[in-house]
Write a protein that holds these residues in place. Structure first.
Motif, PDB file in Angstrom:
ATOM      1  N   LYS A 165      29.455  26.300  27.949  1.00 28.94           N
ATOM      2  CA  LYS A 165      30.251  27.505  28.143  1.00 28.94           C
ATOM      3  C   LYS A 165      29.413  28.529  28.870  1.00 28.94           C
ATOM      4  O   LYS A 165      28.293  28.826  28.444  1.00 28.94           O
ATOM      5  N   ASP A 168      29.730  32.246  25.904  1.00 32.08           N
ATOM      6  CA  ASP A 168      30.203  31.781  24.609  1.00 32.08           C
ATOM      7  C   ASP A 168      30.935  32.901  23.872  1.00 32.08           C
ATOM      8  O   ASP A 168      30.929  34.055  24.305  1.00 32.08           O
ATOM      9  N   ASN A 169      31.592  32.531  22.753  1.00 31.48           N
ATOM     10  CA  ASN A 169      32.460  33.501  22.072  1.00 31.48           C
ATOM     11  C   ASN A 169      31.677  34.547  21.293  1.00 31.48           C
ATOM     12  O   ASN A 169      32.208  35.578  20.936  1.00 31.48           O
ATOM     13  N   SER A 174      25.457  32.084  28.157  1.00 35.52           N
ATOM     14  CA  SER A 174      25.738  30.701  28.487  1.00 35.52           C
ATOM     15  C   SER A 174      25.088  29.812  27.427  1.00 35.52           C
ATOM     16  O   SER A 174      24.001  30.090  26.958  1.00 35.52           O
TER      17      SER A 174
END
Lengths: 193, 182, 181
Positions: A165, A168-169, A174
Motif C-alpha cells: 500500500k 496505509d490506513n 507506504s
C-alpha cells in the motif's frame, strides 16, 4: 419544561420509512457480500512452468520440479533424506534491495501432507538467499524436506503475493501488508538420482 | 465574559491533553538520558542503593598508532539484591570535556584484548547482564574496553547508570595510568 | 449575514480544506531524513558522523576470507567497492551505507560479501578518530555513473541526517578484487 408538540402523522410515517429503508439496505448489502464471496473461487489461479508469478516484491518464474537425495555431507541431515526441489528465476521488481524474499514462503502439499517451510538457495553461491538486488534476476532452488515415507505423486505448490500500500490506513506511509495466494502449480516431480 | 471563559477552558483542556499525551514520551526520553549527575572521583558513590567505583583504568597506546588509546575500565558495583534489580541494566560510557560519548567495544577482538591487557588476565565481561543474578555479598566486577583519541585521555569521566536510575547517573572523573606497547 | 454570503463562506472553506488535503506531504516525505549533499571528494558531515570516500572501483568478482575459508563471489551485474574513512562526532556511532543508483533505485550493502573486520555495517565509529571501512554493492554497471553514496547513522533514519556523496573518480575495472581483513 416546555410542552412538546407530537409530530404529525405523515411526519411519523416518513420517519419510519427512512429507518426501515436503512435496516433493509444493511441486510441486503451484507447478504450480497456473502453471495459475492461464495461466487469468487477461493483457489488461486493455476500457473505453469515458465509462467511468472507476481509475489509483490518479486517475479518468480518456476522452471522445473524434481526430487533429489540430500547431500549426506551436510550436518544435521539424516542419511537417505529426500528433498523436493523447485528451480526458479526470481527478480526483484521493487526499487530497493529486498531482504525479505517471501513474506509467506511457497507452500508445497502432496496428498494430505503439507511440507514444512522451504529453504531458498541462491544457485550462484550454493548458500541461503539473503537479498535480492533490483534489476539483477537470480536463479534459485527452493528446497522442501520430504518425509521418509513419501512416494512419487503429484505435488501442489502455492505461491503467495504480498500486498503493498502506497498509503496505509494508519499513518499514510507506504507499507508491505498481508499476503494472499497468487498462483498454484500442479506437477509431478521428476526423480533424479 | 462567558465567551472568554469558554476560550480559557478550551486552552486549559488543550494543555492538559498535550501534557497527558507527551507524558509517556517524556518518561521514555528520561529513561535514556543522563541529566542529573552525581560527580565523584574514581572512588565512586552510591546511586539508588548501589555503590559504583572505578577499580582500575588504564590507557594503552601502541607505538604504531600513537593518535589513539585503548582504555580499559574495570568497574565494581555492590549493593543489596533489590537495589541491583531496580537498576535493571547497566550502561557504561566515557565522556570528555566536550561531552562526547564513547561506548564500549563489542567485538570478539575486544574480549581477547581485555584478557591480554587486564593486570590479572581475567575478563569479567561487560557490565549489564548478571547485575541482578550475582551473589549479594560480592562486588560485581565488569571489564570494558574503549577506543578514544590520545588527546582526551586526560579529561575522561566514566558514566554509569541503569535503566532504573536514569535520568540520574554516576559521573566519576578518572586519570588513567598510561601503558605504552612496543 | 445573508444566505448567499454564508454559502460562499462554506464553499470557500470546503475548497481550502480540499486543497490542504491534496497538497499535504505524505508520511514518507514528512519523515524522511534531512539530506546533506556533499561535493565529490569532499567530507560529508552528518549529525553524528563525518565521512569521506577515499577510493572506488568496479570488480567482476570479489575474494574474501570467511572464517579461514577463501570465498569468491561472482555476480550477474558487477561489484562496486567503495572505501571510505569516517569518524563519529558526538558519540560512538554505527553507519548504514546505501548506493542510490542512476535510475533512482536503492542498493543496500551486499550480504553475500561478509567482511566482519572491515565492512561498514560491522564497524563502530568513535568520536575524534577516523577509521577506514569498505562498502561493497552488487548492481548493474549502468547504475554507477550518476549514482551517489548515501550514509546514515544505523537504525531509524527518520528525521535524522543523511549524507549523499557522489564519486569523484572511479578506479579501473578489476577482474577480481581481494578484500583483506
Amino acid at each position: 419544561m416546555s410542552e412538546t408538540v407530537p409530530p404529525s402523522l405523515t411526519r411519523r410515517i416518513w420517519m419510519r420509512i427512512f429507518a426501515a429503508t436503512g435496516v433493509i439496505a444493511a441486510v441486503v448489502a451484507s447478504y450480497w457480500i456473502k453471495v459475492d464471496n461464495a461466487r469468487q473461487p477461493e483457489e488461486p489461479p493455476a500457473t505453469a512452468f515458465g509462467q511468472p508469478v507476481d509475489t509483490g516484491r518479486a517475479l518468480l518464474t518456476p522452471r522445473a520440479l524434481f526430487v533429489l537425495s540430500a547431500d549426506p555431507g551436510d550436518p544435521g541431515v539424516e542419511p537417505g533424506t529426500k528433498l523436493l526441489a523447485l528451480t526458479a528465476r526470481i527478480e526483484n521488481i521493487t526499487s530497493q534491495t529486498q531482504s525479505v524474499i517471501f513474506a509467506s514462503p511457497p507452500m508445497a502439499a502432496t496428498g494430505d501432507l503439507e511440507l514444512a517451510e522451504p529453504e531458498v538457495i541462491l544457485d550462484r553461491d550454493g548458500e541461503v538467499l539473503q537479498q535480492l538486488q533490483p534489476r539483477l534476476p537470480e536463479d534459485v532452488t527452493i528446497l522442501w524436506t520430504l518425509p521418509g515415507t513419501w512416494e512419487a505423486q503429484q505435488v501442489e505448490i502455492t505461491f503467495f503475493a504480498q500486498i503493498f500500500k502506497l498509503r496505509d490506513n494508519l499513518y499514510g506511509q507506504s507499507n508491505w501488508l498481508g499476503t494472499y495466494p497468487a498462483g498454484s502449480l500442479l506437477a509431478t516431480p521428476e526423480i533424479s538420482s | 465574559m462567558t465567551r472568554l471563559a469558554w476560550i480559557a477552558i478550551t486552552l486549559l483542556l488543550l494543555l492538559a491533553t498535550v501534557g497527558l499525551d507527551s507524558h509517556l514520551d517524556i518518561r521514555e526520553v528520561m529513561r535514556d538520558r543522563e541529566w542529573f549527575l552525581t560527580r565523584t572521583g574514581p572512588e565512586g558513590a552510591e546511586l539508588q542503593g548501589v555503590r559504583g567505583e572505578v577499580k582500575a583504568i588504564t590507557a594503552i597506546i601502541a607505538q604504531d598508532a600513537p593518535d589513539r588509546a585503548l582504555v580499559h575500565v574495570r568497574l565494581g558495583l555492590a549493593g543489596p539484591k533489590e537495589a541491583r534489580e531496580a537498576w535493571v541494566d547497566c550502561r557504561v560510557s566515557l565522556r570528555d570535556g566536550q561531552n562526547r560519548v564513547w561506548l564500549p567495544l563489542h567485538a570478539n577482538a575486544a574480549d581477547k584484548m581485555i584478557e591480554m591487557l587486564a593486570p590479572d588476565g581475567v575478563n569479567n565481561r561487560l557490565c549489564g547482564p548478571g547485575l541482578e543474578v550475582a551473589q549479594a555479598d560480592r562486588t560485581i566486577v565488569s571489564d570494558q574496553l574503549f577506543l578514544v583519541p590520545v588527546a582526551v585521555t586526560e579529561e575522561l569521566t566514566v558514566h554509569v547508570s541503569g535503566f532504573g536510575t536514569r535520568p540520574e547517573a554516576l559521573a566519576m572523573k578518572v586519570a588513567p595510568s598510561i601503558r605504552m606497547l612496543p | 449575514m445573508s444566505r448567499g454570503a454564508a454559502l460562499a463562506a462554506v464553499l470557500a472553506g470546503v475548497v481550502l480544506l480540499g486543497g490542504m488535503m491534496n497538497t499535504k506531504p505524505d508520511y514518507n516525505s514528512t519523515f524522511q531524513p534531512f539530506v546533506t549533499n556533499t561535493n565529490p571528494g569532499e567530507e560529508g558531515m552528518g549529525r553524528l558522523f563525518t565521512a569521506r570516500i577515499t577510493e572506488a572501483h568496479i570488480a567482476s568478482q570479489i575474494e574474501f576470507d570467511h572464517w579461514g575459508e577463501q570465498l569468491r563471489r561472482d555476480s550477474a551485474g558487477v561489484f562496486l567497492i567503495v572505501r571510505l574513512s569516517a569518524s563519529g562526532t558526538a558519540r560512538s556511532t554505527r553507519l548504514t551505507a546505501i548506493w542510490l543508483g542512476a535510475s533512482g533505485r536503492q542498493y543496500s550493502v551486499s550480504s553475500r560479501v561478509e567482511l566482519p573486520s572491515s565492512g561498514i555495517e560491522y564497524k563502530w565509529f568513535q568520536p575524534g578518530l577516523f577509521q577506514r571501512a569498505v562498502a561493497v554493492f552488487e548492481l548493474p554497471e549502468d547504475e554507477i555513473k550518476g549514482g551517489r553514496l548515501a550514509l546514515m547513522a544505523a537504525g531509524d533514519a527518520r528525521l535524522d541526517s543523511a549524507v549523499q556523496i557522489p564519486l569523484q573518480t572511479l578506479g579501473p575495472k578489476q577482474d577480481v578484487t581481494r578484500i583483506g581483513p
